[in-house]
Design a protein around this motif. Structure first.
Motif, PDB file in Angstrom:
ATOM      1  N   GLY A 256      -1.898   3.471 -10.357  1.00 27.20           N
ATOM      2  CA  GLY A 256      -1.733   3.034  -8.967  1.00 27.20           C
ATOM      3  C   GLY A 256      -1.709   1.521  -8.848  1.00 27.20           C
ATOM      4  N   ALA A 257      -2.592   0.843  -9.607  1.00 29.80           N
ATOM      5  CA  ALA A 257      -2.621  -0.619  -9.595  1.00 29.80           C
ATOM      6  C   ALA A 257      -1.317  -1.181 -10.159  1.00 29.80           C
ATOM      7  N   ALA A 258      -0.808  -0.557 -11.221  1.00 33.38           N
ATOM      8  CA  ALA A 258       0.456  -1.007 -11.820  1.00 33.38           C
ATOM      9  C   ALA A 258       1.602  -0.841 -10.829  1.00 33.38           C
ATOM     10  N   ASP A 259       1.661   0.290 -10.160  1.00 37.53           N
ATOM     11  CA  ASP A 259       2.722   0.523  -9.169  1.00 37.53           C
ATOM     12  C   ASP A 259       2.655  -0.515  -8.048  1.00 37.53           C
ATOM     13  N   LEU A 260       1.445  -0.776  -7.547  1.00 37.00           N
ATOM     14  CA  LEU A 260       1.294  -1.735  -6.457  1.00 37.00           C
ATOM     15  C   LEU A 260       1.757  -3.116  -6.894  1.00 37.00           C
TER      16      LEU A 260
ATOM     17  N   ALA B 140      -4.403  -6.284  -8.422  1.00 33.67           N
ATOM     18  CA  ALA B 140      -3.528  -5.394  -7.650  1.00 33.67           C
ATOM     19  C   ALA B 140      -3.990  -5.224  -6.202  1.00 33.67           C
ATOM     20  N   HIS B 141      -3.802  -6.261  -5.422  1.00 33.63           N
ATOM     21  CA  HIS B 141      -4.046  -6.230  -3.984  1.00 33.63           C
ATOM     22  C   HIS B 141      -3.007  -7.168  -3.376  1.00 33.63           C
ATOM     23  N   PRO B 142      -2.316  -6.772  -2.318  1.00 34.36           N
ATOM     24  CA  PRO B 142      -1.235  -7.614  -1.790  1.00 34.36           C
ATOM     25  C   PRO B 142      -1.644  -9.058  -1.496  1.00 34.36           C
ATOM     26  N   LEU B 143      -2.822  -9.261  -0.888  1.00 34.91           N
ATOM     27  CA  LEU B 143      -3.225 -10.624  -0.549  1.00 34.91           C
ATOM     28  C   LEU B 143      -3.578 -11.418  -1.806  1.00 34.91           C
ATOM     29  N   ARG B 144      -4.205 -10.770  -2.775  1.00 29.78           N
ATOM     30  CA  ARG B 144      -4.542 -11.489  -4.014  1.00 29.78           C
ATOM     31  C   ARG B 144      -3.278 -11.939  -4.735  1.00 29.78           C
ATOM     32  N   ILE B 145      -2.275 -11.099  -4.740  1.00 28.33           N
ATOM     33  CA  ILE B 145      -1.010 -11.458  -5.378  1.00 28.33           C
ATOM     34  C   ILE B 145      -0.381 -12.643  -4.648  1.00 28.33           C
TER      35      ILE B 145
ATOM     36  N   LEU C  93       3.804  -4.028  -9.356  1.00 29.24           N
ATOM     37  CA  LEU C  93       5.245  -4.095  -9.604  1.00 29.24           C
ATOM     38  C   LEU C  93       6.037  -4.073  -8.300  1.00 29.24           C
ATOM     39  N   HIS C  94       5.612  -3.267  -7.331  1.00 30.36           N
ATOM     40  CA  HIS C  94       6.308  -3.246  -6.047  1.00 30.36           C
ATOM     41  C   HIS C  94       6.156  -4.574  -5.309  1.00 30.36           C
ATOM     42  N   GLU C  95       4.978  -5.196  -5.390  1.00 29.55           N
ATOM     43  CA  GLU C  95       4.778  -6.500  -4.753  1.00 29.55           C
ATOM     44  C   GLU C  95       5.668  -7.562  -5.403  1.00 29.55           C
ATOM     45  N   VAL C  96       5.767  -7.533  -6.726  1.00 28.03           N
ATOM     46  CA  VAL C  96       6.623  -8.498  -7.431  1.00 28.03           C
ATOM     47  C   VAL C  96       8.081  -8.286  -7.032  1.00 28.03           C
ATOM     48  N   ALA C  97       8.526  -7.030  -6.998  1.00 26.35           N
ATOM     49  CA  ALA C  97       9.913  -6.739  -6.615  1.00 26.35           C
ATOM     50  C   ALA C  97      10.190  -7.178  -5.176  1.00 26.35           C
ATOM     51  N   THR C  98       9.237  -6.946  -4.279  1.00 23.10           N
ATOM     52  CA  THR C  98       9.398  -7.369  -2.889  1.00 23.10           C
ATOM     53  C   THR C  98       9.501  -8.886  -2.791  1.00 23.10           C
ATOM     54  N   ASN C  99       8.662  -9.580  -3.560  1.00 23.71           N
ATOM     55  CA  ASN C  99       8.708 -11.041  -3.559  1.00 23.71           C
ATOM     56  C   ASN C  99      10.053 -11.544  -4.071  1.00 23.71           C
TER      57      ASN C  99
END
Length: 199
Positions: free
Chosen positions: A111-115, A28-33, A117-123
């Motif tokens: 918090g990690a789950a929210d981050l 759960a880190h934007p760059l890692r995703i 899921l939001h990154e996946v939705a944004t992608n």
């Protein structure tokens, strides 16, 4: 003399990683995703190539690749490394969500789950927007794409069953012989299913 028969292409197993609280926090880190997504979509790469592709510094990509490796999401690709150049590849082709993560009361896990899921939705939104903006470049795909939404009334058990059946159908196409057709291309499917309040 007849030509020898071609050996049948062995289907590749689609390996999925089931997230637990520890691995979820590790991812759960934007760059890692972004790094993991890039390795899955484009294949093995070095930290410097990933940095160039993602507009990051190679120091940042190196650090976060090591963190992903520590949690088992990426690994060295020994077939490509030459000298000091370290090549990375995705260790699995997908992740799956264990329902227990939604019931976890640890604020850090939530918090990690929210981050994530939001990154996946944004992608998903970015991919769809890119397709809409460039669809005129794909005339041969007219009528072969889909952007639909549906509203059903289902209890949770039926919604789970629907999701499982959809995933099973998609898996049937994963190693289809048509994947080797001359006009075959990489097709992205986004599947969202969630409840909504009525009224």
């Amino acid at each position: 003399m007849p030509e020898p028969e071609k050996a049948a292409k062995a289907p590749q197993k689609h390996v999925t990683r089931v997230l637990d609280p520890r691995s979820l926090r590790g991812l759960a880190h934007p760059l890692r995703i972004q790094l993991l997504r890039s390795l899955r979509h484009h294949g093995p790469a070095t930290a410097s190539r990933l940095a160039e592709r993602l507009g990051e510094s190679s120091g940042a990509t190196s650090y976060h690749l090591r963190q992903l490796a520590a949690h088992g999401f990426v690994e060295d690709d020994p077939t490509l490394g030459k000298g000091r150049e370290r090549w990375w590849r995705a260790a699995q082709q997908g992740i799956s969500w264990d329902a227990s993560l939604d019931r976890n009361t640890d604020p850090e896990v939530r918090g990690a789950a929210d981050l994530l899921l939001h990154e996946v939705a944004t992608n998903h939104t970015q991919e769809l927007s890119t397709w809409i903006a460039t669809r005129h470049e794909w005339p041969e795909w007219a009528g072969a794409t889909d952007m639909s939404d549906f509203t059903l009334r289902l209890p949770p058990a039926a919604a789970r069953e629907l999701g499982q059946r959809l995933h099973a159908l998609i898996d049937e196409y994963r190693n289809s012989p048509s994947a080797d057709a001359p006009d075959a291309g990489r097709v992205r499917l986004h599947l969202h299913a969630f409840p909504q309040r009525e009224g």
